[in-house]
Design a protein around this motif. Sequence first.
Motif, short mmCIF file in Angstrom:
data_model
loop_
_atom_site.label_atom_id
_atom_site.label_comp_id
_atom_site.label_asym_id
_atom_site.label_seq_id
_atom_site.Cartn_x
_atom_site.Cartn_y
_atom_site.Cartn_z
N ILE A 1 36.88 58.46 27.26
CA ILE A 1 38.08 58.57 26.42
C ILE A 1 38.11 59.92 25.72
N ALA A 2 36.94 60.40 25.29
CA ALA A 2 36.86 61.71 24.62
C ALA A 2 37.24 62.83 25.58
N VAL A 3 36.74 62.76 26.83
CA VAL A 3 37.09 63.76 27.84
C VAL A 3 38.59 63.75 28.10
N GLU A 4 39.15 62.57 28.26
CA GLU A 4 40.59 62.44 28.52
C GLU A 4 41.40 63.06 27.38
N GLU A 5 41.01 62.79 26.13
CA GLU A 5 41.77 63.31 24.99
C GLU A 5 41.69 64.84 24.94
N ALA A 6 40.50 65.38 25.22
CA ALA A 6 40.35 66.84 25.21
C ALA A 6 41.22 67.49 26.28
N LEU B 1 33.75 63.28 20.73
CA LEU B 1 32.75 62.48 21.43
C LEU B 1 33.00 61.00 21.19
N GLY B 2 32.43 60.18 22.06
CA GLY B 2 32.59 58.74 21.90
C GLY B 2 31.94 58.25 20.62
N LYS B 3 32.48 57.19 20.04
CA LYS B 3 31.95 56.71 18.76
C LYS B 3 30.52 56.19 18.91
N GLN B 4 30.17 55.72 20.11
CA GLN B 4 28.82 55.23 20.35
C GLN B 4 28.59 55.13 21.85
N ALA B 5 27.32 55.01 22.24
CA ALA B 5 26.98 54.80 23.64
C ALA B 5 26.69 53.32 23.84
N ALA C 1 38.64 57.15 16.05
CA ALA C 1 40.02 57.64 16.16
C ALA C 1 40.82 56.83 17.17
N SER C 2 42.02 56.38 16.75
CA SER C 2 42.96 55.74 17.67
C SER C 2 44.15 56.65 17.95
N LYS C 3 44.23 57.78 17.21
CA LYS C 3 45.28 58.76 17.45
C LYS C 3 44.80 60.11 16.93
N VAL C 4 45.05 61.17 17.72
CA VAL C 4 44.63 62.52 17.34
C VAL C 4 45.82 63.46 17.49
N GLU C 5 46.12 64.19 16.43
CA GLU C 5 47.21 65.18 16.47
C GLU C 5 46.65 66.52 16.02
N THR D 1 35.28 61.23 16.57
CA THR D 1 34.70 60.25 17.48
C THR D 1 35.78 59.26 17.90
N THR D 2 35.78 58.89 19.17
CA THR D 2 36.90 58.16 19.76
C THR D 2 36.67 56.65 19.81
N ASP D 3 37.77 55.91 19.63
CA ASP D 3 37.75 54.46 19.78
C ASP D 3 38.52 54.08 21.04
N LEU D 4 38.48 52.81 21.41
CA LEU D 4 39.04 52.37 22.69
C LEU D 4 40.54 52.58 22.80
N ARG D 5 41.28 52.46 21.70
CA ARG D 5 42.73 52.50 21.77
C ARG D 5 43.32 53.91 21.79
N LEU D 6 42.48 54.93 21.81
CA LEU D 6 42.98 56.30 21.75
C LEU D 6 43.78 56.65 23.01
N ASN D 7 43.28 56.29 24.19
CA ASN D 7 43.98 56.60 25.44
C ASN D 7 43.38 55.80 26.59
N GLU D 8 43.96 55.99 27.76
CA GLU D 8 43.44 55.38 29.00
C GLU D 8 42.96 56.52 29.89
#
Length: 252
Positions: free
Chosen positions: A41-46, A118-122, A146-150, A178-185
């Motif tokens: 999810i972190a890679v996708e958001e970046a 980065l992901g909130k946890q492994a 994070a569920s939304k990043v602007e 750090t990213t949560d599940l609802r940030l993106n697909e």
Amino acid sequence: MKVLVPVKRVLDYNVKPRVKADGSGVDLSNVKMSMNPFDEIAVEEAIRLREGKNGGGVTEVIAVSVGEQKCTETLRTALAMGADRAILVQTDEKVEPLAVAKILKAIADEEGPSLVILGKQAIDDDNNQTGQMLAGLTGWGQGTFASKVELAPDSVTVTREVDGGLETEKLTLPAIVTTDLRLNEPRYASLPNIMKAKSKPLSNKTPADYGVDVTPRIKTLKVVEPGKRQAGVKVADVDELVNKLTVLGIRK
């Protein structure tokens, strides 16, 4: 603007973990390994930020992994998704969150990213520590879960999920998210991008290159599987149910 994205190689979330016979840990032999889902999810958001989300401004996405040589596969996955280059900090030791955070801090000092996502946890150890430790070491602001990043030129606004609803924070760059599940697909890597990933730059480093000691500070005494769930009991009516709950101390 650079974005640094740490990724971790973990047991695939579809695989049922098996504990070693001696109880020393989880058996990882001959099982499927993949990128930690939160890191995907972190890679996708970046990548979305580099592609122009919130007006763009991101020029380079750098994937980083700390671990054994096989972590190259995880980094190639990040490159196939769209990361521009990768750094592998190779070590055969089991690296704890504090050591990872120290390595990431050294890389951040060298690369000068405006944002670390980065992901909130492994999902293998569920520590949920690395992002917070990295923020502490760097002195940067942090937005967790994070569920939304602007992203703006000088700041990043993070909407995070808390028990009472949503909390919005504005962080001055540079910052840690750090990213949560609802940030993106996360996207699937296409075959052409998988082929292109093979030619993208991937640097090999060691913890010693960054002056970090990765000797474990925690010793695992024993790992055991969770106890099996006991069979339920059928009751004839409500009165019998109430009696059983009273005996168990659930209803007083």
